[in-house]
Design a protein around this motif. Structure first.
Motif, mmCIF file in Angstrom:
data_model
loop_
_atom_site.group_PDB
_atom_site.id
_atom_site.type_symbol
_atom_site.label_atom_id
_atom_site.label_comp_id
_atom_site.label_asym_id
_atom_site.label_seq_id
_atom_site.Cartn_x
_atom_site.Cartn_y
_atom_site.Cartn_z
ATOM 1 N N LYS A 6 -48.788 8.904 -31.132
ATOM 2 C CA LYS A 6 -48.155 8.796 -29.825
ATOM 3 C C LYS A 6 -47.285 7.544 -29.851
ATOM 4 O O LYS A 6 -47.800 6.436 -30.021
ATOM 5 C CB LYS A 6 -49.211 8.723 -28.728
ATOM 6 N N ILE A 7 -45.985 7.745 -29.696
ATOM 7 C CA ILE A 7 -45.036 6.637 -29.823
ATOM 8 C C ILE A 7 -44.149 6.575 -28.592
ATOM 9 O O ILE A 7 -43.509 7.567 -28.216
ATOM 10 C CB ILE A 7 -44.153 6.802 -31.081
ATOM 11 N N LEU A 8 -44.102 5.406 -27.964
ATOM 12 C CA LEU A 8 -43.172 5.178 -26.868
ATOM 13 C C LEU A 8 -41.889 4.611 -27.469
ATOM 14 O O LEU A 8 -41.933 3.669 -28.252
ATOM 15 C CB LEU A 8 -43.750 4.221 -25.828
ATOM 16 N N VAL A 9 -40.769 5.215 -27.136
ATOM 17 C CA VAL A 9 -39.474 4.820 -27.685
ATOM 18 C C VAL A 9 -38.748 3.964 -26.659
ATOM 19 O O VAL A 9 -38.510 4.392 -25.522
ATOM 20 C CB VAL A 9 -38.637 6.064 -28.062
ATOM 21 N N ASP A 10 -38.390 2.748 -27.066
ATOM 22 C CA ASP A 10 -37.708 1.793 -26.194
ATOM 23 C C ASP A 10 -36.261 2.238 -25.946
ATOM 24 O O ASP A 10 -35.665 2.958 -26.760
ATOM 25 C CB ASP A 10 -37.727 0.409 -26.854
ATOM 26 N N ALA A 11 -35.695 1.788 -24.840
ATOM 27 C CA ALA A 11 -34.335 2.181 -24.445
ATOM 28 C C ALA A 11 -33.316 1.900 -25.542
ATOM 29 O O ALA A 11 -32.418 2.714 -25.786
ATOM 30 C CB ALA A 11 -33.933 1.461 -23.161
ATOM 31 N N ASN A 12 -33.453 0.767 -26.235
ATOM 32 C CA ASN A 12 -32.446 0.427 -27.238
ATOM 33 C C ASN A 12 -32.451 1.398 -28.413
ATOM 34 O O ASN A 12 -31.418 1.658 -29.020
ATOM 35 C CB ASN A 12 -32.569 -1.024 -27.701
ATOM 36 N N VAL A 13 -33.596 1.987 -28.728
ATOM 37 C CA VAL A 13 -33.657 2.984 -29.800
ATOM 38 C C VAL A 13 -32.986 4.278 -29.345
ATOM 39 O O VAL A 13 -32.279 4.922 -30.119
ATOM 40 C CB VAL A 13 -35.111 3.230 -30.257
ATOM 41 N N TRP A 14 -33.181 4.643 -28.083
ATOM 42 C CA TRP A 14 -32.486 5.815 -27.557
ATOM 43 C C TRP A 14 -30.979 5.610 -27.633
ATOM 44 O O TRP A 14 -30.236 6.530 -27.993
ATOM 45 C CB TRP A 14 -32.902 6.105 -26.116
ATOM 46 N N LEU A 15 -30.522 4.395 -27.301
ATOM 47 C CA LEU A 15 -29.087 4.109 -27.393
ATOM 48 C C LEU A 15 -28.615 4.164 -28.839
ATOM 49 O O LEU A 15 -27.539 4.694 -29.127
ATOM 50 C CB LEU A 15 -28.779 2.749 -26.762
ATOM 51 N N ASP A 16 -29.418 3.614 -29.754
ATOM 52 C CA ASP A 16 -29.074 3.694 -31.180
ATOM 53 C C ASP A 16 -28.934 5.161 -31.600
ATOM 54 O O ASP A 16 -28.030 5.524 -32.348
ATOM 55 C CB ASP A 16 -30.147 3.039 -32.049
#
Length: 164
Positions: A6-16
């Motif tokens: 279970k991994i929460l993805v931070d906003a900056n990774v979504w932007l990347d």
């Protein structure tokens, strides 16, 4: 059968992931693909949805203005629709973790350790769903908050170990 990661993805990774010119774009794309292949449960905090939406709109308008494009109502509507489309794709790839009063209280308790409200709210969201880690490309956060936070490449490594 083992429990899925279970991994929460931070906003900056979504932007990347969503911005092809991002320094970490290729790694973020590989991470998302590898997560899907390995049946990882991805999460995104509700505040990250808002942040990503606003950042996509701002960045797109800035890039277009830098190219000499005048942003009229039609451009604004198209840019907004593009940002909405990306948020929809985030919701399709990840479960949304609401951030409410409980997470705000947790964030306040971590204030002296981290000092960044947004980071602490993301951490509280991760704790809420008992995420194994939070993936971020925030270098400063990775330096000061060891443990639950992983870089994109560290998370990809973890996925490789999970399938071995």
């Amino acid at each position: 059968m083992a429990e899925p990661l279970k991994i929460l993805v931070d906003a900056n990774v979504w932007l990347d992931y969503g911005i092809a010119t991002s320094e970490n774009h290729e790694s973020a794309v590989r991470f998302m693909v590898e997560s899907a292949v390995n049946d990882v449960v991805l999460y995104v905090s509700s505040i990250s949805l808002k942040d990503v939406f606003q950042l996509i709109v701002r960045r797109t308008k800035k890039e277009l203005r830098n190219e000499g494009t005048e942003i009229d109502a039609a451009w604004s509507a198209a840019i907004s629709e593009s940002a909405w489309s990306f948020v929809r794709s985030m919701r399709e790839a990840a479960l949304v973790v609401p951030v409410g009063s409980s997470e705000v209280l947790h964030a306040e308790t971590w204030r002296t350790a981290h000092g960044d409200l947004e980071d602490d709210l993301v951490l509280a969201a991760a704790k809420r769903v008992r995420a194994d880690c939070v993936v971020t490309s925030d270098r400063e956060l990775l330096k000061r908050a060891q443990g639950i936070y992983l870089s994109i490449d560290q998370a990809r490594s973890l996925l490789g170990k999970k399938t071995s």
